[in-house]
Design a protein around this motif. Sequence first.
Motif, PDB file in Angstrom:
ATOM      1  N   GLU A 101       0.806  -1.222   0.000  1.00  0.00           N
ATOM      2  CA  GLU A 101       0.000   0.000   0.000  1.00  0.00           C
ATOM      3  C   GLU A 101       0.843   1.279   0.000  1.00  0.00           C
ATOM      4  N   LEU A 102       2.140   1.181   0.222  1.00  0.00           N
ATOM      5  CA  LEU A 102       2.972   2.373   0.398  1.00  0.00           C
ATOM      6  C   LEU A 102       2.905   3.368  -0.766  1.00  0.00           C
ATOM      7  N   PRO A 103       2.838   2.943  -2.028  1.00  0.00           N
ATOM      8  CA  PRO A 103       2.760   3.929  -3.129  1.00  0.00           C
ATOM      9  C   PRO A 103       1.519   4.820  -3.079  1.00  0.00           C
ATOM     10  N   GLN A 104       0.536   4.454  -2.266  1.00  0.00           N
ATOM     11  CA  GLN A 104      -0.684   5.266  -2.206  1.00  0.00           C
ATOM     12  C   GLN A 104      -0.464   6.620  -1.551  1.00  0.00           C
ATOM     13  N   PHE A 105       0.701   6.813  -0.916  1.00  0.00           N
ATOM     14  CA  PHE A 105       1.017   8.154  -0.419  1.00  0.00           C
ATOM     15  C   PHE A 105       1.102   9.147  -1.584  1.00  0.00           C
ATOM     16  N   PHE A 106       1.471   8.648  -2.769  1.00  0.00           N
ATOM     17  CA  PHE A 106       1.490   9.522  -3.951  1.00  0.00           C
ATOM     18  C   PHE A 106       0.073   9.813  -4.417  1.00  0.00           C
ATOM     19  N   ASN A 107      -0.856   8.854  -4.272  1.00  0.00           N
ATOM     20  CA  ASN A 107      -2.267   9.137  -4.551  1.00  0.00           C
ATOM     21  C   ASN A 107      -2.791  10.244  -3.654  1.00  0.00           C
ATOM     22  N   VAL A 108      -2.299  10.267  -2.400  1.00  0.00           N
ATOM     23  CA  VAL A 108      -2.715  11.312  -1.469  1.00  0.00           C
ATOM     24  C   VAL A 108      -2.194  12.664  -1.940  1.00  0.00           C
ATOM     25  N   LEU A 109      -0.927  12.741  -2.346  1.00  0.00           N
ATOM     26  CA  LEU A 109      -0.357  14.009  -2.816  1.00  0.00           C
ATOM     27  C   LEU A 109      -1.092  14.516  -4.052  1.00  0.00           C
ATOM     28  N   TRP A 110      -1.494  13.611  -4.931  1.00  0.00           N
ATOM     29  CA  TRP A 110      -2.196  14.020  -6.153  1.00  0.00           C
ATOM     30  C   TRP A 110      -3.643  14.423  -5.875  1.00  0.00           C
ATOM     31  N   GLY A 111      -4.140  14.114  -4.705  1.00  0.00           N
ATOM     32  CA  GLY A 111      -5.504  14.502  -4.355  1.00  0.00           C
ATOM     33  C   GLY A 111      -6.561  13.457  -4.634  1.00  0.00           C
ATOM     34  N   ASP A 112      -6.158  12.271  -5.108  1.00  0.00           N
ATOM     35  CA  ASP A 112      -7.132  11.205  -5.368  1.00  0.00           C
ATOM     36  C   ASP A 112      -7.647  10.598  -4.073  1.00  0.00           C
ATOM     37  N   MET A 113      -6.772  10.569  -3.060  1.00  0.00           N
ATOM     38  CA  MET A 113      -7.109   9.899  -1.810  1.00  0.00           C
ATOM     39  C   MET A 113      -6.748  10.787  -0.624  1.00  0.00           C
ATOM     40  N   SER A 114      -7.148  10.343   0.544  1.00  0.00           N
ATOM     41  CA  SER A 114      -6.758  10.964   1.796  1.00  0.00           C
ATOM     42  C   SER A 114      -5.970   9.934   2.601  1.00  0.00           C
ATOM     43  N   LEU A 115      -5.247  10.387   3.603  1.00  0.00           N
ATOM     44  CA  LEU A 115      -4.558   9.435   4.470  1.00  0.00           C
ATOM     45  C   LEU A 115      -5.555   8.538   5.191  1.00  0.00           C
TER      46      LEU A 115
END
Length: 464
Positions: free
Chosen positions: A367-381
Amino acid sequence: MFSRFQRFYTSIKVAADVVMLTVAFALAYVTRFEGPIPVFHGLPPLDDTLLSLATVLVVFPVTYRQSRLYATNRARTHIGEVFEVFKATVMATLIVVALTYFTRERYSRLMLAFFSGYSFLGVSLVRLVLREVLNEVRRRGYNLKSILLIGAGELGQRVIETVESHRELGFRVVGILTLRPEKVGQQVRGVPVIGHVKDVDTVLDARPVDQVVIAVPLEDQAAVKPLMEQLALRTVDVKVVPDLYQYVTLYGGLEEFGGLPIISLQGDPMTGWNMVAKRVFDILFALVAIAVSAPIMLLVALAVKLTSRGPILYAQERMGMDGETFHILKFRTMRVDAEVRGAMMASKEDPRRTPIGTFLRKYSLDELPQFFNVLWGDMSLVGPRPERPVFIEEFKKQIPRYHLRHKVKAGITGWAQINGLRGQTSIQKRIEYDLYYIENWSLLMDLKILIRTALGGFLSKNAY
């Protein structure tokens, strides 16, 4: 009906907090720069000091608000109040540290530590004194507003519960008038039913009442018109509680648009400053998480590449906020031909996993790459875990209110996940936890979930 008094009570607490925070800041400055502690780099410039003061006077009250320290809570004990102030102080301090780290080159960490301690002690003391003063005022019976309640049904009972849970505002229900003659002489949650609705003039003549609150069900609305005509001849305040709250699903309430009252049955929790605060929180902590986990991600990427053929990362379509789809990033844990026969949910002992995939899924390293999804605004922490659109259509048909989880951004972790609801666990139970998170969201709750996740919240027997 509480709004005017609630705003006044809240403004007192905000003003007291701002004063105490300013005093705590001044004490911290004196302790650090004018006390016995050596100063090696000279006094900080005045503009830096004022900027630091302005930062804490914004961040701390906002954090207190997000932590619901400005909401009335009669059930909260003195110790509970102090503990909530402590948690909010820690959260606000972390935010100030993050903001200072990314925006300024030099600041006194020791002074900030002194300020956190002083502010916690000062704000806690002020809160306890304020609570005691209000309790004493209530005990002496000063400034109490009497309410005559119209309606002894379920809606009327909710009014009594609300008044009792906000006693610091000085209201009390002194009697009830009912539409059901057989209820006269009975009690509803300790309040006597003193007459029938047709007796309203007699009751108002016999006793002083500050407000009349009408709380009758929809099927009895025909009786409201003649009642309003009677009350229109008097100076007493009249409030109406609409019988629509049974239809409220999420963040509903009373709104106003150009002077027109509107009842919202389903709202959006992430608007205005709430949305800004959560986004800033996500960006700051995602940057820190990426910096800390970068060596681990490099090792995982190397392991994926060496143990199976195919790409290192896997992008899968998921559904996020407002039903918008995005591609979630993961380290690949399955063979490249894992879904040649169509979409399938992962299962225990899944034969499609790669040699390293079982390990990565067990410890949630994929799941670690999802921190980039957070930066892009697709997801939240923090938020409900996103599902695949192909499965969501089935879930929406089976589970009521499933779609409400898409009122906020999907998260890397969530309230359901740290409570063990991962993998092929109950979807119904997971939705209950997701909606509880949305209805009770605060930045402090996000921090709590992140801490529990870091301490092992993702180490679940259902992670596969």
